[in-house]
Write a protein that holds these residues in place. Structure first.
Motif, PDB file in Angstrom:
ATOM      1  N   MET A   1      -7.273  -6.077   8.036  1.00  0.00           N
ATOM      2  CA  MET A   1      -7.645  -5.491   6.754  1.00  0.00           C
ATOM      3  C   MET A   1      -6.938  -6.242   5.629  1.00  0.00           C
ATOM      4  SD  MET A   1      -9.055  -3.184   4.726  1.00  0.00           S
ATOM      5  CE  MET A   1      -9.367  -1.491   5.067  1.00  0.00           C
ATOM      6  N   LYS A   3      -5.394  -6.518   1.937  1.00  0.00           N
ATOM      7  CA  LYS A   3      -4.712  -5.607   1.010  1.00  0.00           C
ATOM      8  C   LYS A   3      -4.308  -6.416  -0.213  1.00  0.00           C
ATOM      9  CE  LYS A   3      -1.800  -2.658   2.825  1.00  0.00           C
ATOM     10  NZ  LYS A   3      -0.600  -1.995   3.400  1.00  0.00           N
ATOM     11  N   TYR A   5      -1.983  -6.131  -3.690  1.00  0.00           N
ATOM     12  CA  TYR A   5      -1.030  -5.422  -4.541  1.00  0.00           C
ATOM     13  C   TYR A   5      -1.419  -5.782  -5.970  1.00  0.00           C
ATOM     14  CZ  TYR A   5       1.627  -4.141  -0.469  1.00  0.00           C
ATOM     15  OH  TYR A   5       2.004  -3.580   0.731  1.00  0.00           O
ATOM     16  N   PHE A  27     -11.442  -4.221   1.850  1.00  0.00           N
ATOM     17  CA  PHE A  27     -10.065  -4.398   1.403  1.00  0.00           C
ATOM     18  C   PHE A  27      -9.533  -3.092   0.840  1.00  0.00           C
ATOM     19  CE2 PHE A  27     -12.734  -5.227  -2.231  1.00  0.00           C
ATOM     20  CZ  PHE A  27     -12.057  -4.671  -3.306  1.00  0.00           C
ATOM     21  N   GLU A  28      -8.223  -3.082   0.692  1.00  0.00           N
ATOM     22  CA  GLU A  28      -7.521  -1.921   0.148  1.00  0.00           C
ATOM     23  C   GLU A  28      -6.770  -2.370  -1.104  1.00  0.00           C
ATOM     24  OE1 GLU A  28      -3.649   0.809   1.373  1.00  0.00           O
ATOM     25  OE2 GLU A  28      -4.587  -0.485   2.877  1.00  0.00           O
ATOM     26  N   VAL A  30      -3.652  -1.649  -3.541  1.00  0.00           N
ATOM     27  CA  VAL A  30      -2.387  -0.940  -3.689  1.00  0.00           C
ATOM     28  C   VAL A  30      -1.959  -1.106  -5.143  1.00  0.00           C
ATOM     29  CG1 VAL A  30       0.034  -0.769  -2.992  1.00  0.00           C
ATOM     30  CG2 VAL A  30      -1.713  -1.406  -1.311  1.00  0.00           C
ATOM     31  N   TYR A  32       0.669  -1.046  -7.061  1.00  0.00           N
ATOM     32  CA  TYR A  32       2.087  -1.049  -6.705  1.00  0.00           C
ATOM     33  C   TYR A  32       3.005  -0.479  -7.780  1.00  0.00           C
ATOM     34  CZ  TYR A  32       2.679  -5.188  -9.560  1.00  0.00           C
ATOM     35  OH  TYR A  32       2.720  -6.049 -10.627  1.00  0.00           O
ATOM     36  N   GLU A  41       8.860  -2.639   3.236  1.00  0.00           N
ATOM     37  CA  GLU A  41       7.564  -3.245   2.897  1.00  0.00           C
ATOM     38  C   GLU A  41       7.778  -4.548   2.128  1.00  0.00           C
ATOM     39  OE1 GLU A  41       4.326   0.217   2.202  1.00  0.00           O
ATOM     40  OE2 GLU A  41       6.148   0.414   0.999  1.00  0.00           O
ATOM     41  N   ASN A  96      -3.706 -10.626   4.337  1.00  0.00           N
ATOM     42  CA  ASN A  96      -4.818 -10.580   5.282  1.00  0.00           C
ATOM     43  C   ASN A  96      -4.207 -10.751   6.667  1.00  0.00           C
ATOM     44  OD1 ASN A  96      -7.216 -10.617   6.618  1.00  0.00           O
ATOM     45  ND2 ASN A  96      -8.043 -12.436   5.601  1.00  0.00           N
TER      46      ASN A  96
END
Length: 113
Positions: A1, A3, A5, A27-28, A30, A32, A41, A96
């Motif tokens: 997945m 992601k 930021y 995709f996600e 975030v 931030y 993290e 990724n």
């Protein structure tokens, strides 16, 4: 997945998001500044990027100049500064799987999609 930021107020971050959207991949996002990464993290992101913590800091931010610039900080202190002041985190960061890149310039994101 995949992601990202992301900070919507940043033009490079918006351009990076557009590149990911145009790829058609899932995709996600975030945000931030609201969903602040914790120390672990950030350590994981720094490891995936293959950089040192100072390389992830936005050194032109007023917070950095006023509170941290010129001080001899450990890696953990730098990470703590980013957790406490997420505006200091360079953006956008795209992950990724186990690969990551800072999208500056945004076209670098294409390398890991």
């Amino acid at each position: 997945m995949i992601k990202i930021y992301h900070n919507n107020r940043c033009s490079k971050s918006r351009q990076g998001l557009q590149i990911i959207e145009d790829s058609g991949k899932n995709f996600e996002i975030v945000k931030y500044l609201e969903d602040i990464p914790n120390k672990q993290e950030l350590k994981d992101i720094i490891r995936m990027l293959g950089i040192t913590p100072i390389d992830l800091v936005r050194k032109n931010e007023a917070i950095w100049k006023e509170q941290y610039k010129g001080k001899d900080l450990t890696d953990n202190e730098i990470i703590e500064a980013m957790v406490n002041n997420p505006k200091l985190i360079e953006r956008p960061i795209v992950i990724n799987d186990s690969k990551a890149v800072i999208g500056r310039p945004p076209e670098k994101i294409i390398e890991i999609l």
